[in-house]
Each structure stands twice: as C-alpha cells, then as structure tokens.
Enzyme design. Sequence first.
Site, PDB file in Angstrom:
ATOM      1  N   LYS A  33      21.644  34.798  44.601  1.00 44.06           N
ATOM      2  CA  LYS A  33      22.803  35.094  45.323  1.00 44.06           C
ATOM      3  C   LYS A  33      22.891  36.172  46.219  1.00 44.06           C
ATOM      4  O   LYS A  33      22.704  37.284  45.750  1.00 44.06           O
ATOM      5  CB  LYS A  33      23.877  34.929  44.233  1.00 44.06           C
ATOM      6  CG  LYS A  33      25.380  34.876  44.704  1.00 44.06           C
ATOM      7  CD  LYS A  33      26.079  34.471  43.694  1.00 44.06           C
ATOM      8  CE  LYS A  33      26.840  35.791  43.147  1.00 44.06           C
ATOM      9  NZ  LYS A  33      27.699  36.846  43.910  1.00 44.06           N
ATOM     10  N   ASP A  60      27.127  33.752  48.982  1.00 44.14           N
ATOM     11  CA  ASP A  60      28.408  33.879  48.344  1.00 44.14           C
ATOM     12  C   ASP A  60      29.396  34.653  49.296  1.00 44.14           C
ATOM     13  O   ASP A  60      29.668  35.662  49.122  1.00 44.14           O
ATOM     14  CB  ASP A  60      28.294  34.477  47.112  1.00 44.14           C
ATOM     15  CG  ASP A  60      29.546  34.434  46.435  1.00 44.14           C
ATOM     16  OD1 ASP A  60      30.666  33.531  46.866  1.00 44.14           O
ATOM     17  OD2 ASP A  60      29.902  35.307  45.274  1.00 44.14           O
ATOM     18  N   LYS A  62      32.482  33.272  50.180  1.00 42.05           N
ATOM     19  CA  LYS A  62      34.203  33.045  50.121  1.00 42.05           C
ATOM     20  C   LYS A  62      34.885  32.863  51.189  1.00 42.05           C
ATOM     21  O   LYS A  62      35.961  33.697  51.177  1.00 42.05           O
ATOM     22  CB  LYS A  62      34.742  34.052  49.056  1.00 42.05           C
ATOM     23  CG  LYS A  62      33.884  34.225  47.773  1.00 42.05           C
ATOM     24  CD  LYS A  62      34.567  35.103  46.395  1.00 42.05           C
ATOM     25  CE  LYS A  62      33.849  35.175  45.394  1.00 42.05           C
ATOM     26  NZ  LYS A  62      32.724  35.996  45.307  1.00 42.05           N
ATOM     27  N   ASP A  65      40.316  30.854  55.661  1.00 39.70           N
ATOM     28  CA  ASP A  65      40.733  31.077  56.760  1.00 39.70           C
ATOM     29  C   ASP A  65      41.314  29.617  57.370  1.00 39.70           C
ATOM     30  O   ASP A  65      41.420  28.616  56.584  1.00 39.70           O
ATOM     31  CB  ASP A  65      39.771  31.531  58.029  1.00 39.70           C
ATOM     32  CG  ASP A  65      40.238  32.283  59.188  1.00 39.70           C
ATOM     33  OD1 ASP A  65      41.367  31.894  59.839  1.00 39.70           O
ATOM     34  OD2 ASP A  65      39.785  33.267  59.516  1.00 39.70           O
ATOM     35  N   THR A 124      38.641  36.332  39.231  1.00 41.17           N
ATOM     36  CA  THR A 124      38.943  36.987  37.916  1.00 41.17           C
ATOM     37  C   THR A 124      39.495  38.262  37.853  1.00 41.17           C
ATOM     38  O   THR A 124      39.931  38.775  36.995  1.00 41.17           O
ATOM     39  CB  THR A 124      37.503  37.049  37.079  1.00 41.17           C
ATOM     40  OG1 THR A 124      36.688  37.882  38.038  1.00 41.17           O
ATOM     41  CG2 THR A 124      37.176  35.757  36.877  1.00 41.17           C
ATOM     42  N   ARG A 216      23.177  42.324  37.070  1.00 39.14           N
ATOM     43  CA  ARG A 216      22.797  43.385  36.418  1.00 39.14           C
ATOM     44  C   ARG A 216      21.948  43.388  35.437  1.00 39.14           C
ATOM     45  O   ARG A 216      20.938  44.252  35.133  1.00 39.14           O
ATOM     46  CB  ARG A 216      24.035  44.470  36.230  1.00 39.14           C
ATOM     47  CG  ARG A 216      24.569  44.944  37.466  1.00 39.14           C
ATOM     48  CD  ARG A 216      25.846  45.606  37.430  1.00 39.14           C
ATOM     49  NE  ARG A 216      26.952  44.227  36.907  1.00 39.14           N
ATOM     50  CZ  ARG A 216      28.200  44.600  36.652  1.00 39.14           C
ATOM     51  NH1 ARG A 216      28.653  45.798  36.782  1.00 39.14           N
ATOM     52  NH2 ARG A 216      28.861  43.552  36.483  1.00 39.14           N
TER      53      ARG A 216
HETATM   54  O1  C5P Z   1      26.012  41.900  37.227  1.00 40.94           O
HETATM   55  P1  C5P Z   1      26.559  40.722  36.832  1.00 40.94           P
HETATM   56  O2  C5P Z   1      25.790  39.753  36.109  1.00 40.94           O
HETATM   57  O3  C5P Z   1      27.948  41.055  36.211  1.00 40.94           O
HETATM   58  O4  C5P Z   1      27.031  39.844  38.085  1.00 40.94           O
HETATM   59  C1  C5P Z   1      27.712  38.562  38.292  1.00 40.94           C
HETATM   60  C2  C5P Z   1      27.728  38.312  39.793  1.00 40.94           C
HETATM   61  O5  C5P Z   1      28.617  37.273  39.789  1.00 40.94           O
HETATM   62  C3  C5P Z   1      28.318  39.476  40.656  1.00 40.94           C
HETATM   63  O6  C5P Z   1      27.637  39.029  42.109  1.00 40.94           O
HETATM   64  C4  C5P Z   1      29.794  39.265  40.943  1.00 40.94           C
HETATM   65  O7  C5P Z   1      30.386  39.377  42.141  1.00 40.94           O
HETATM   66  C5  C5P Z   1      29.918  37.476  40.663  1.00 40.94           C
HETATM   67  N1  C5P Z   1      31.238  37.233  40.109  1.00 40.94           N
HETATM   68  C6  C5P Z   1      31.805  37.453  39.112  1.00 40.94           C
HETATM   69  N2  C5P Z   1      32.713  37.022  38.444  1.00 40.94           N
HETATM   70  C7  C5P Z   1      33.419  35.948  39.222  1.00 40.94           C
HETATM   71  C8  C5P Z   1      33.021  35.744  40.217  1.00 40.94           C
HETATM   72  C9  C5P Z   1      31.901  36.379  40.702  1.00 40.94           C
HETATM   73  O8  C5P Z   1      30.963  37.977  38.224  1.00 40.94           O
HETATM   74  N3  C5P Z   1      34.506  35.414  38.693  1.00 40.94           N
END
Ligand code: C5P
Length: 237
Positions: A33, A60, A62, A65, A124, A216
Amino acid sequence: MKTPVMIALDFESVEELQSFLKQFPSHLKLTVKIGMELFYGQGPQIVRNLRQKGHAVFLDLKLHDIPNTVEKAMFQLGKLGIQYTTVHALGGKPMIQAAKRGLMAGARAAQVPVPKLLAVTELTSISERQLQEEQNVPLKMNEQVQKLAQLAENAGADGVICSPHEVAQLKPALPADFLYVTPGIRMPDAKKDDQQRVMTPAEAQKAGSSALVVGRPITKAADPVVAYQRIVESMQD
Ligand code: C5P
C-alpha cells in the site's frame, strides 16, 4: 484460505522503500500500500517500479472532488496497472460512479485489469462528537459508517476500508463479494502504536476481513520478512 496481507509502506523516501523491499526474496510477490506521501513526493514512477518487480499495488490516495475531476484523475490511475485504489464515500454517489468510470476507461486504454475501487467511510480520526458538531450528522458513528458503505456499494465501489471490528455489522446489508479491507492489525504480543481498537490477523480473518493492511508491525520489525511470515502463518489456510 489465508486472508491476503497488504503491507503499508509509509516511508518518506524511495531509498527507505527500496532498502525495505530488498530484504524480501525477489520471488516473493507482495501486495503493498502506497499512500499520499510517497506518491506526491515520487510520482507515478514509484508505482511503475513496484509493478515491474511484480508487486501488487494498493494506491491509497482517497480522492474527494467533483465527479469530473475525480473521473479524470482515476483515468490516470487506472492506466498504472494498480490493483486497488480509494475514494471518500462522502464525495457522494455521482463522484463514486465517476471514479469507477475513470478507472475502467484508464484500464481499458492501457489494457490492464480494472483496479478495485475501495471507499473510505468516516475517517477513524473523526470522533463521534466531530461527526455531530462539525459534520452536523445526527447519526451514531456506526450508523453513519453503515450508510456510507451501502452508498459506496450502490455507486459501484468494490469494497470499503474499515475496522475489522465493523465487518460483522456491515456484512448483512452488503453483497457477498463486497470487500472489507481492514487496517488496525496487531499480533497478540505487539504494541498497538497509535491504533486504538486492534485485532490479530487470525481474529480479523475470522471476522470476515477480505484483506489485512499491516504497516509498522512489518516495516519497523527487526526482521520484516520474519514478521510478515509470522502474520501469514498465524492465519488458517
Ligand atoms: O502501521 P499500521 O499497521 O498501523 O498501518 C496501518 C495503515 O493503514 C496505515 O497506512 C494507516 O494510514 C492506514 N489506515 C489506518 N486506519 C484507517 C485507515 C487507514 O490505520 N482507518
């Protein structure tokens, strides 16, 4: 069947991204992603490079517009050979329909498969209080998420990004092949970072997630390949 894992490559530079990917054996084809930071910094070439290496790409961005602008932007994204991309469901039905049209036309022009269009419902980061006081929405967050997911489906989106905790509530009102792509995934022994409500990969699989977004826990792991494999192996076949 194991739920596919999409690795969120939230890196600042292309060098960081390359040194991360170099650790994986080249025969292992990943789904990655890419978000706004890398795409705005590096442009579409970063996607082309990933595609050339055989990785599937979830771009991604998003989009949100007017329909005409989104359609034209999606035409460009549709040509890239990506597998997934995103729009905000709050852009409305005509915008989501336009996004889908743009993707289909772009993919046709470049003779590549049509990317799946995923909708973001409420971010979120938006609280229940913001929903009511800033967006003037008189619904509970879960009701609003449900409505927006149905709107997105009705407009031709292939799925939504949502918490694995929301899948059970969303499923009954949506078609069987609708996709639920879920971030907020952590192994049982891992730290949560800034994620509030997490699920393990096995729990998310059981909850009905179509794909897991994991950042992460893989990108910051001492051994990302082992971390990725542990996640995959923790799920049922
Ligand atoms: O590092 P981590 O596993 O928390 O990353 C989750 C990914 O999903 C990040 O790119 C974050 O921006 C994305 N994301 C999220 N929650 C959402 C939408 C997208 O954590 N509601």
